[in-house]
Design a protein around this motif. Structure first.
Motif, PDB file in Angstrom:
ATOM      1  N   THR A  11      31.978 -26.655  11.990  1.00  8.77           N
ATOM      2  CA  THR A  11      32.085 -25.710  10.874  1.00  8.77           C
ATOM      3  C   THR A  11      33.438 -25.947  10.206  1.00  8.77           C
ATOM      4  O   THR A  11      34.430 -26.210  10.883  1.00  8.77           O
ATOM      5  N   ARG A  12      33.444 -25.883   8.875  1.00  9.69           N
ATOM      6  CA  ARG A  12      34.653 -26.272   8.152  1.00  9.69           C
ATOM      7  C   ARG A  12      35.419 -25.095   7.568  1.00  9.69           C
ATOM      8  O   ARG A  12      36.418 -25.266   6.895  1.00  9.69           O
ATOM      9  N   LEU A  14      35.823 -20.397   8.160  1.00  8.92           N
ATOM     10  CA  LEU A  14      35.405 -19.165   8.824  1.00  8.92           C
ATOM     11  C   LEU A  14      33.978 -18.770   8.448  1.00  8.92           C
ATOM     12  O   LEU A  14      33.161 -18.430   9.307  1.00  8.92           O
ATOM     13  N   ASP A  39      39.284 -21.507  23.283  1.00 10.97           N
ATOM     14  CA  ASP A  39      40.613 -20.914  23.181  1.00 10.97           C
ATOM     15  C   ASP A  39      40.688 -19.735  22.215  1.00 10.97           C
ATOM     16  O   ASP A  39      39.813 -19.544  21.377  1.00 10.97           O
ATOM     17  N   SER A  42      39.671 -19.718  18.290  1.00  6.20           N
ATOM     18  CA  SER A  42      38.728 -20.814  18.044  1.00  6.20           C
ATOM     19  C   SER A  42      37.490 -20.361  17.269  1.00  6.20           C
ATOM     20  O   SER A  42      36.698 -21.198  16.823  1.00  6.20           O
ATOM     21  N   GLY A  43      37.281 -19.046  17.127  1.00  8.43           N
ATOM     22  CA  GLY A  43      36.200 -18.570  16.255  1.00  8.43           C
ATOM     23  C   GLY A  43      35.113 -17.742  16.935  1.00  8.43           C
ATOM     24  O   GLY A  43      34.101 -17.428  16.310  1.00  8.43           O
ATOM     25  N   SER A  46      34.582 -14.383  15.167  1.00  4.70           N
ATOM     26  CA  SER A  46      34.010 -14.662  13.846  1.00  4.70           C
ATOM     27  C   SER A  46      32.514 -14.940  13.964  1.00  4.70           C
ATOM     28  O   SER A  46      31.706 -14.468  13.157  1.00  4.70           O
ATOM     29  N   SER A  65      37.743  -8.320  18.096  1.00  5.22           N
ATOM     30  CA  SER A  65      37.863  -8.482  19.535  1.00  5.22           C
ATOM     31  C   SER A  65      38.392  -7.171  20.088  1.00  5.22           C
ATOM     32  O   SER A  65      39.509  -6.787  19.781  1.00  5.22           O
ATOM     33  N   GLU A 135      43.235 -26.600  11.401  1.00  5.22           N
ATOM     34  CA  GLU A 135      43.352 -25.262  10.806  1.00  5.22           C
ATOM     35  C   GLU A 135      42.000 -24.646  10.416  1.00  5.22           C
ATOM     36  O   GLU A 135      41.710 -23.504  10.738  1.00  5.22           O
ATOM     37  N   GLU A 136      41.150 -25.439   9.771  1.00  5.00           N
ATOM     38  CA  GLU A 136      39.928 -24.897   9.175  1.00  5.00           C
ATOM     39  C   GLU A 136      38.634 -25.369   9.844  1.00  5.00           C
ATOM     40  O   GLU A 136      37.566 -24.906   9.483  1.00  5.00           O
TER      41      GLU A 136
HETATM   42  N1  LIG Z   1      35.765 -22.970  10.973  1.00  6.16           N
HETATM   43  C1  LIG Z   1      36.264 -21.786  11.402  1.00  6.16           C
HETATM   44  N2  LIG Z   1      35.500 -20.968  12.168  1.00  6.16           N
HETATM   45  C2  LIG Z   1      35.992 -19.800  12.644  1.00  6.16           C
HETATM   46  N3  LIG Z   1      37.238 -19.341  12.407  1.00  6.16           N
HETATM   47  C3  LIG Z   1      38.046 -20.107  11.643  1.00  6.16           C
HETATM   48  C4  LIG Z   1      37.588 -21.347  11.108  1.00  6.16           C
HETATM   49  N4  LIG Z   1      38.601 -21.881  10.396  1.00  6.16           N
HETATM   50  C5  LIG Z   1      39.617 -21.019  10.475  1.00  6.16           C
HETATM   51  N5  LIG Z   1      39.306 -19.949  11.211  1.00  6.16           N
HETATM   52  C6  LIG Z   1      40.227 -18.839  11.533  1.00  6.16           C
HETATM   53  O1  LIG Z   1      40.426 -18.853  12.945  1.00  6.16           O
HETATM   54  C7  LIG Z   1      40.502 -17.525  13.442  1.00  6.16           C
HETATM   55  C8  LIG Z   1      39.401 -17.306  14.463  1.00  6.16           C
HETATM   56  O2  LIG Z   1      39.627 -16.064  15.055  1.00  6.16           O
HETATM   57  P1  LIG Z   1      38.593 -15.375  16.025  1.00  6.16           P
HETATM   58  O3  LIG Z   1      37.220 -15.510  15.493  1.00  6.16           O
HETATM   59  O4  LIG Z   1      39.115 -13.999  16.301  1.00  6.16           O
HETATM   60  O5  LIG Z   1      38.733 -16.301  17.341  1.00  6.16           O
HETATM   61  P2  LIG Z   1      38.522 -15.931  18.887  1.00  6.16           P
HETATM   62  O6  LIG Z   1      37.630 -14.732  18.964  1.00  6.16           O
HETATM   63  O7  LIG Z   1      37.934 -17.181  19.463  1.00  6.16           O
HETATM   64  O8  LIG Z   1      39.902 -15.668  19.438  1.00  6.16           O
HETATM   65  C9  LIG Z   1      40.377 -16.599  12.254  1.00  6.16           C
HETATM   66  O9  LIG Z   1      41.649 -16.245  11.811  1.00  6.16           O
HETATM   67  C10 LIG Z   1      39.664 -17.472  11.217  1.00  6.16           C
HETATM   68  O10 LIG Z   1      39.980 -17.101   9.902  1.00  6.16           O
END
Ligand SMILES: Nc1ncnc2c1ncn2[C@@H]1O[C@H](COP(=O)(O)OP(=O)(O)O)[C@@H](O)[C@H]1O
Ligand SMILES: [Mg+2]
Length: 161
Positions: A11-12, A14, A39, A42-43, A46, A65, A135-136
């Protein structure tokens, strides 16, 4: 432990991770357990936000979370139980956290930090492992613990293609 029919998805942003969660939420049935590993940042959360959307959880519920709460329950097509084991030190099973009683196969369960969940009494589950590429971008590896769940993995692969 063997895993079946693993697929990888990049995925590129959020929103793409949320969209994958949404597509899965649209297609799963009650009793599905989804284990999330990977980690911090890591998403995983989201993904759960999208999953909730796909399950029809009203969007005035904001999914984060939970810091001190172990389980949050959201109403949807099926009740969604969102478990976060980040603060748990010893491995636990669903009985320890009271989920077994609540669940009775009627809801969908998604578990963050599922490496801390003992899966001895869990017959079938989907695992999604999240890796930070940059980052993304995130690499998601989706797998099934038994062949019965690989049909779901294949449906996800098709829905995503
Ligand atoms: N491809 C992506 N998928 C998910 N999150 C992303 C992505 N790219 C950047 N991010 C950022 O990474 C962070 C993911 O946070 P979160 O979903 O809370 O992770 P986790 O629950 O694994 O700790 C968010 O700040 C989000 O904006
Ligand atoms: Mg999280």
């Amino acid at each position: 432990m063997s895993h079946f029919a693993g697929i990888q998805v990049i995925t590129r942003c959020l929103e793409e991770t949320q969209l994958l969660g949404q597509k899965i939420g649209t297609s799963i049935s009650a009793g599905t357990v989804i284990c999330l590993t990977g980690d911090l940042g890591s998403g995983k959360t989201s993904f759960v936000q999208g999953l909730a959307m796909g399950l029809g959880v009203p969007d005035d519920y904001y999914i984060t979370s939970p810091t001190y709460v172990l389980i949050n329950e959201y109403p949807g097509r099926y009740p969604l139980f969102h478990v976060d084991l980040y603060r748990i030190e010893e491995p636990v099973d669903f009985e320890d956290i009271g989920l077994y009683e609540i669940l009775h196969g009627k809801g969908v369960v998604v578990v963050e930090w599922a490496d801390k969940l003992s899966k001895d009494f869990l017959a079938e589950y989907l695992t999604i492992h999240f890796e930070i590429l940059n980052e993304e971008s995130r690499k998601l590896t989706i797998s099934a613990n038994v062949p019965e769940v690989s049909a779901l993995v294949e449906r996800i692969a098709k829905a995503w293609a």
